[in-house]
Structure formats: structure tokens, C-alpha cells
Write a protein that holds these residues in place. Sequence first.
Motif, PDB file in Angstrom:
ATOM      1  N   ALA A  20       0.827  -1.203   0.000  1.00 18.36           N
ATOM      2  CA  ALA A  20       0.000   0.000   0.000  1.00 18.36           C
ATOM      3  C   ALA A  20       0.864   1.257   0.000  1.00 18.36           C
ATOM      4  N   VAL A  21       1.925   1.249   0.815  1.00 16.95           N
ATOM      5  CA  VAL A  21       2.824   2.400   0.875  1.00 16.95           C
ATOM      6  C   VAL A  21       3.605   2.536  -0.426  1.00 16.95           C
ATOM      7  N   ARG A  82      -6.101   2.148   4.760  1.00 18.20           N
ATOM      8  CA  ARG A  82      -6.009   1.576   6.112  1.00 18.20           C
ATOM      9  C   ARG A  82      -4.737   0.741   6.261  1.00 18.20           C
ATOM     10  N   TYR A  83      -4.370   0.035   5.197  1.00 17.81           N
ATOM     11  CA  TYR A  83      -3.095  -0.707   5.224  1.00 17.81           C
ATOM     12  C   TYR A  83      -1.923   0.270   5.305  1.00 17.81           C
ATOM     13  N   MET A  84      -2.028   1.364   4.587  1.00 12.54           N
ATOM     14  CA  MET A  84      -0.971   2.373   4.623  1.00 12.54           C
ATOM     15  C   MET A  84      -0.880   3.003   6.012  1.00 12.54           C
ATOM     16  N   ARG A  85      -2.027   3.266   6.622  1.00 11.65           N
ATOM     17  CA  ARG A  85      -2.048   3.815   7.989  1.00 11.65           C
ATOM     18  C   ARG A  85      -1.334   2.879   8.967  1.00 11.65           C
ATOM     19  N   ASP A  86      -1.616   1.599   8.857  1.00  9.77           N
ATOM     20  CA  ASP A  86      -1.055   0.627   9.806  1.00  9.77           C
ATOM     21  C   ASP A  86       0.423   0.365   9.572  1.00  9.77           C
ATOM     22  N   TYR A  87       0.928   0.701   8.410  1.00 12.93           N
ATOM     23  CA  TYR A  87       2.350   0.488   8.115  1.00 12.93           C
ATOM     24  C   TYR A  87       3.223   1.272   9.077  1.00 12.93           C
ATOM     25  N   PHE A  88       2.867   2.524   9.384  1.00 17.29           N
ATOM     26  CA  PHE A  88       3.748   3.380  10.190  1.00 17.29           C
ATOM     27  C   PHE A  88       3.661   3.089  11.698  1.00 17.29           C
ATOM     28  N   PRO A  89       2.532   3.198  12.385  1.00 12.37           N
ATOM     29  CA  PRO A  89       1.186   3.609  11.954  1.00 12.37           C
ATOM     30  C   PRO A  89       1.003   5.129  12.059  1.00 12.37           C
ATOM     31  N   VAL A  90      -0.096   5.619  11.445  1.00 14.09           N
ATOM     32  CA  VAL A  90      -0.466   7.041  11.495  1.00 14.09           C
ATOM     33  C   VAL A  90      -1.696   7.193  12.376  1.00 14.09           C
ATOM     34  N   ARG A 278       9.282   2.222   8.848  1.00 11.05           N
ATOM     35  CA  ARG A 278       8.107   1.970   9.695  1.00 11.05           C
ATOM     36  C   ARG A 278       8.301   2.709  11.013  1.00 11.05           C
ATOM     37  N   ARG A 279       7.954   3.951  11.042  1.00 12.24           N
ATOM     38  CA  ARG A 279       8.072   4.755  12.249  1.00 12.24           C
ATOM     39  C   ARG A 279       6.766   5.509  12.459  1.00 12.24           C
ATOM     40  N   PRO A 280       6.271   5.565  13.688  1.00 10.51           N
ATOM     41  CA  PRO A 280       4.949   6.155  13.944  1.00 10.51           C
ATOM     42  C   PRO A 280       4.872   7.651  13.633  1.00 10.51           C
TER      43      PRO A 280
END
Length: 335
Positions: A20-21, A82-90, A278-280
Motif C-alpha cells: 500500500a505504501v 487503512r493498510y498504509m495507515r497501519d504500516y507506520f502507523p499514522v 516503519r516509524r509512527p
Amino acid sequence: MKIEFAPRSVPLQRRLQTAAVAQWVCSFLGLAQCSTAIFIALLFTRFWLVSALYAAWWFIDREKPSKGGRRIHVFRNCAVWRYMRDYFPVTLVKTAELDPRQNYLVGFHPHGVLAVGAFINFCTEASGFSTLFPGITPHLMLLSLWFRFPFFRDYVMSGGLIPSDKESASYVLQKPGGGNLLAIIVGGAQEALDARPGSFTLLLKNRKGFVRLAIQNGTPLIPAFSFGENDVFDQVKNPQGSWLRRIQHFLQQIMGISLPLFHARGIFQYSFGVIPYRRPICTVVGKPIPVQKKHKPSDEEVDQLHEKYLKELSELFEKHKAKYNVPEDSHLEFI
């Protein structure tokens, strides 16, 4: 250089997050150019009518970006975000209620390299914007250049993006009935050149156009700080006065966009590439600053509100920085 490859046993969820990212980064870096190439190429095939009809539609629809755009809720609610959000997450944090009967102007800081937090929070529903701020419709400003590319203009409008010019901003802020939020990444493309982990430098000291705009429309100002925005990419060193920085400034003056030489990780390895770390990222939206409407504010009035805005932004940063692992001795620097 030793390359650290991703293990084969990575869960499917994490692979989908990375995909997604990756698609978003690729669309940010190359979709506009690809869509233009396709538009031109089709003119020389038997499918030329597609481009011809789109050109006619483009002409008819040319004013739409500056009239609030054309958001598509299916796009904003797509699972890929939503997958992109969870990658970091945001995440998105609310510190005050917003009255849906009013319009608001949000200053978003910092720009970061690709403004990940701004996109996820204001151009999608992945972080639950409509749940946190019921009755408020978000808009995010984007460099006007990107609305000149065929097909791509429709893609960015789908998320609620509008051109970064006074006409487009005023249209949103003057909408009757309220319930609109206009987010401006105040530091702009130039600030992206200082985006690197641990940096809290904001290009804001002499940027007062958004303040004047708020006064002219009587729109409350809201500071927003995105913790972690600068941490998801590394950037080639480009200190002020260096040959690289001079070239970047020169290209920005010509093209209107900055070209930070950023890098992070790849899709299947962690050593190099343009996929963010992958950093919040946590975007904290502050409380509204009341603004008295005045059609022609004086420079003193603009300066006074600008100083108040800087103070509110600094207080927001200081109040929340400990929660997001920002060192106690780190403070915002305005340039």
C-alpha cells in the motif's frame, strides 16, 4: 554495503501494508508523468477518442479544482489507505471540539519529505477524521502545478485536494453554513529540504499569507503538529550554502517543487530505497484561535495574530512532545 533482506516469513498483513505504501510513493513520484504520457500516446492510436473526449471534459471541468474539488468517498474510504495507515502507523489526535457551523483554517507542520501524515489524515478516512470531527469536511492544499496533469488531477481531487492559491482557499473558507476545514502545509516544498530525523525546524517565521487569509475571512486558525513526520526518511546532507542546496533552490525557483534527495528502505530489503521507514506518525490538532474578520488587515494586525499562532504551536509541541519520544531539550525552531 551489506544488504539486509526482509525475511520470507513476513506476515501477509505486513506485506499488504508495504504494498500500500509502495503504490502511494510510486504514484506521488511518477503517476502525473505516466498519466500525461498515456494521454499523449493514446492520441496516436485507435483509442485517440479517449484522449479527445477527456480533453473536452477537462476544458469543461477546468474550474472544478478551485471550486472545492470533487471528492469521492469510495476513494477516501478505500482499504488500501487503512493498510498504509497501519504500516507506520499514522494516528490523528483531537485536543478540542470543532463547531460544524464554522469553517476552519489548519496550519499543518512540518511538511516532511512527502507529507504522509497530511495525506492520510485529511485526504482519507483511514485515521477516522469524520468520526473525530463530525460534520467537518477536510480539504488539503496541493501545489497548483499538479492539477495541470491529465487524469492525475482527478486522482488528487478524489481525496479532497485543491490547488494552493488564494482563489481556491477563499472558496472553501467562504462556504456558507460552515463545516469546512482547510489544511495548509505552511512550510511548503522548501521546508521539505530540511526534513530529516530529529529535525524540528519550521519555515514559518516570515510566512504570514495564511494568517492574512484567516483574518480576511474571519476564519479561526488551528495549529497542527505531526510528530514523526520528519523521521520516516533520511536525506542527503544539504546544509545552507552547500552546492547541493543551491542547486535545489535553483530548481525550485524554475519548477515550483523542491527535490529533496531522500532515501530509506526498499520493498524486499531494509538497506536502501524510497519506501519510508516503519516509524509512527501522530498528528495532533490544536485548539482554534479566534480571528476577528477584517477585509484589509494592517501589517501590525497580521503580525500580532502570527505571533499568537507561533506561541500556540510551540505550546502544542511542548505539551505533547514527551508522549512521542521527543527529547526534553528539543524545541521548535522558526526560520
